[in-house]
Design an enzyme around this catalytic site. Structure first.
Site, PDB file in Angstrom:
ATOM      1  N   SER A   1       0.831  -1.204   0.000  1.00 22.50           N
ATOM      2  CA  SER A   1       0.000   0.000   0.000  1.00 22.50           C
ATOM      3  C   SER A   1       0.868   1.257   0.000  1.00 22.50           C
ATOM      4  O   SER A   1       1.746   1.391  -0.855  1.00 22.50           O
ATOM      5  CB  SER A   1      -0.962  -0.041   1.204  1.00 22.50           C
ATOM      6  OG  SER A   1      -1.964   0.943   1.083  1.00 22.50           O
TER       7      SER A   1
ATOM      8  N   ASP B   1      -8.962  -4.792  -6.248  1.00 19.29           N
ATOM      9  CA  ASP B   1      -8.556  -3.717  -5.342  1.00 19.29           C
ATOM     10  C   ASP B   1      -8.761  -2.340  -5.977  1.00 19.29           C
ATOM     11  O   ASP B   1      -8.157  -2.041  -7.010  1.00 19.29           O
ATOM     12  CB  ASP B   1      -7.081  -3.897  -4.981  1.00 19.29           C
ATOM     13  CG  ASP B   1      -6.585  -2.865  -3.986  1.00 19.29           C
ATOM     14  OD1 ASP B   1      -7.422  -2.173  -3.369  1.00 19.29           O
ATOM     15  OD2 ASP B   1      -5.354  -2.770  -3.815  1.00 19.29           O
TER      16      ASP B   1
ATOM     17  N   HIS C   1      -6.048  -6.032  -1.826  1.00 17.54           N
ATOM     18  CA  HIS C   1      -4.900  -5.234  -1.406  1.00 17.54           C
ATOM     19  C   HIS C   1      -3.809  -6.118  -0.800  1.00 17.54           C
ATOM     20  O   HIS C   1      -4.004  -6.750   0.233  1.00 17.54           O
ATOM     21  CB  HIS C   1      -5.393  -4.223  -0.370  1.00 17.54           C
ATOM     22  CG  HIS C   1      -4.682  -2.908  -0.393  1.00 17.54           C
ATOM     23  ND1 HIS C   1      -4.516  -2.166  -1.535  1.00 17.54           N
ATOM     24  CD2 HIS C   1      -4.105  -2.177   0.606  1.00 17.54           C
ATOM     25  CE1 HIS C   1      -3.881  -1.037  -1.238  1.00 17.54           C
ATOM     26  NE2 HIS C   1      -3.616  -1.035   0.040  1.00 17.54           N
TER      27      HIS C   1
END
Length: 491
Positions: free
Chosen positions: A182, A413, A439
């Protein structure tokens, strides 16, 4: 040139000796509940939770400000061997408290390569805050640029620590490889971009390297991941909630357990996030199965969605409603500082404003650019706004001019549209395709919440898709680590 000179001064012998003296392990912290209320100890969710500390410079870009703060980090050495000459895997901790080294697929990779795993906590988050009071003035040292220099200093400090422990010369270098998911995935890519001499390569898992002002693709992907029927049900729910807000806002907010949210935009953002999270983290049925036919349960769409938000998003995932409350975000000494800190990074650097598209949106049209800009101004004051042009100019966005970075994304995602999804020279990009691949699937498995030991992929709708990408990742790591050992060190 100036920043390079300042960096060199940080790595002087006297500074490194100071850091070496400051590192002493502290005791284990108590277990904390996972999403879903499940408790796992050191042998479960974490490889280790033993805290270590180093002194970190507060401002890497000032020639006169030499203040320091304590930065927490963790190390796991079980696979490294007695000689400790193997690789060091630097796992970047992102926008939350870092309470240990997760026992996910990185543990599998570390065992395969005989690697040590180290994880420094991101400045300001968790126990690594330079200030007790998080005023806007005190937050001025919170940025990805400062965090990258933290990582570089930590990398050099830890290399010297290993050399000292094993009575090696200061010039000995283990091969390093950097990992992140991320925002931490973006930092991983940016670290390889800015400090290519300090790592053999990087894995940017769901790495959001593109700062986006109006991130309409996020909502579009939510609708695509939901599928036609679930998307239509979510859109109808949004329309009904908007109507009820106009007639009796307190009652509809109370139905969702969110009556403390006075700002309608905060409430609507909570509702949008609740749905998006199911696709982001590989649990689409958590919302779609409920909305498929609510009448058979004797409830209307709004009541059904409210049940989902209360039972799944708030209770099971332990989401705090206050984290959406601008009045709570304004507090400078909150119980949980992560929301105020991340919103500051959003408002000052990367935006990622998850706004409703003009047409066919899933979320309310009231979650728009104005809502986000007003939040930034209300919470942090005048003059705080994200200059995404400068952020992308500095890092390159999806045109990042680096090498030896693996980018991975899950097909469902919504964040993948801020990542690099096309391969380029020395920067392969892989899309893991399955109906619950979200994710960080390559490291976390499926679903991504709650936690999966060793990144277990058996519950992915296509374990083969995950395993195929993992094999590619392993090949790249193997190749790039081997190239670090070449005498010319041409990396």
């Amino acid at each position: 040139m100036g920043s390079r000179a300042r960096f060199a001064s940080l790595l002087s012998a006297s500074f490194l000796l100071l850091l070496l003296r400051s590192a002493e392990p502290l005791g284990l912290r108590q277990q904390t509940p996972l999403a879903g209320g499940e408790l796992l100890g050191v042998a479960g969710r974490y490889l280790t939770r033993e805290e270590r500390w180093m002194n970190q410079r507060l401002d890497h870009f000032s020639p006169t400000d030499h203040r320091q703060f304590k930065q927490r980090y963790f190390e796991f050495l079980d696979y490294h061997g007695a000689a400790a000459t193997g690789p060091v895997f630097l796992r970047i901790c992102g926008e939350s408290s870092c309470d240990g080294i997760p026992n996910d697929y990185l543990a599998v990779l570390a065992k395969k390569f005989g690697a040590a795993v180290v994880t420094p906590e991101h400045r300001y988050y968790g126990k690594s805050s330079p200030f007790d009071s998080l005023t806007t003035e005190n937050l001025r040292f919170l940025s990805s640029k400062q965090a990258l220099f933290d990582l570089a200093v930590f990398r050099q400090y830890y290399q010297e620590t290993l050399n000292s422990r094993h009575n090696r010369s200061s010039g000995f270098e283990n091969p390093w490889f950097v990992f992140g998911v991320s925002y931490a995935g973006a930092l991983s890519a940016w670290f390889r971009l800015k400090f290519p001499h300090l790592t053999c390569g990087s894995l940017a898992s769901s790495g959001v390297v593109l700062a986006v002002y109006n991130f309409t693709d996020f909502d579009k992907q939510v609708g695509e991941s939901a599928g036609p029927e679930c998307k239509a049900a979510l859109q109808e729910t949004t329309r009904l909630v908007d109507e009820q807000l106009r007639s009796d806002s307190h009652s509809v907010k109370a139905l969702f357990g969110a009556q403390t949210l006075k700002n309608d935009g905060d409430f609507l953002f909570l509702l949008a996030d609740a749905a998006a999270t199911t696709f982001q983290y590989g649990n689409p049925d958590a919302v779609c199965s409920l909305l498929a036919n609510p009448k058979k349960n004797g409830k209307d769409l709004v009541e059904t969605y409210a049940q989902f938000v209360r039972d799944y998003y708030i209770k099971k995932l332990e989401t705090t409603v206050s984290s959406y409350d601008q009045e709570y975000l304004k507090e400078t000494t909150p119980d949980d500082s992560s929301s105020r800190l991340w919103w500051f990074q959003v408002c000052s650097e990367v935006a990622y404003f998850q706004v409703a598209p003009k047409n066919d949106s899933v979320r309310s049209a009231k979650v728009n650019t104005r809502y986000n800009l007003d939040l930034c101004k209300n919470v942090y004051g005048e003059g705080v706004y994200p200059d995404v042009f400068m952020t992308n100019l500095y890092y390159g966005g999806t045109s990042i001019a680096a090498s030896k970075i693996v980018f991975t994304n899950g097909s469902q995602d919504p964040w993948r549209h801020a990542s690099k999804q096309k391969s380029s020279k020395d920067m392969p990009s892989y899309l893991i395709k399955c109906s619950n691949c979200g994710h960080g699937t390559d490291l976390r498995g499926c679903p991504q919440l709650p936690f999966r030991i060793k990144g277990d992929s058996s519950n992915c709708t296509s374990p083969e898709a995950v395993d195929t990408v993992r094999k590619q990742i392993t090949k790249h790591i193997d190749l790039w680590l081997s190239q670090c050992h070449e005498p010319t060190r041409a990396w």
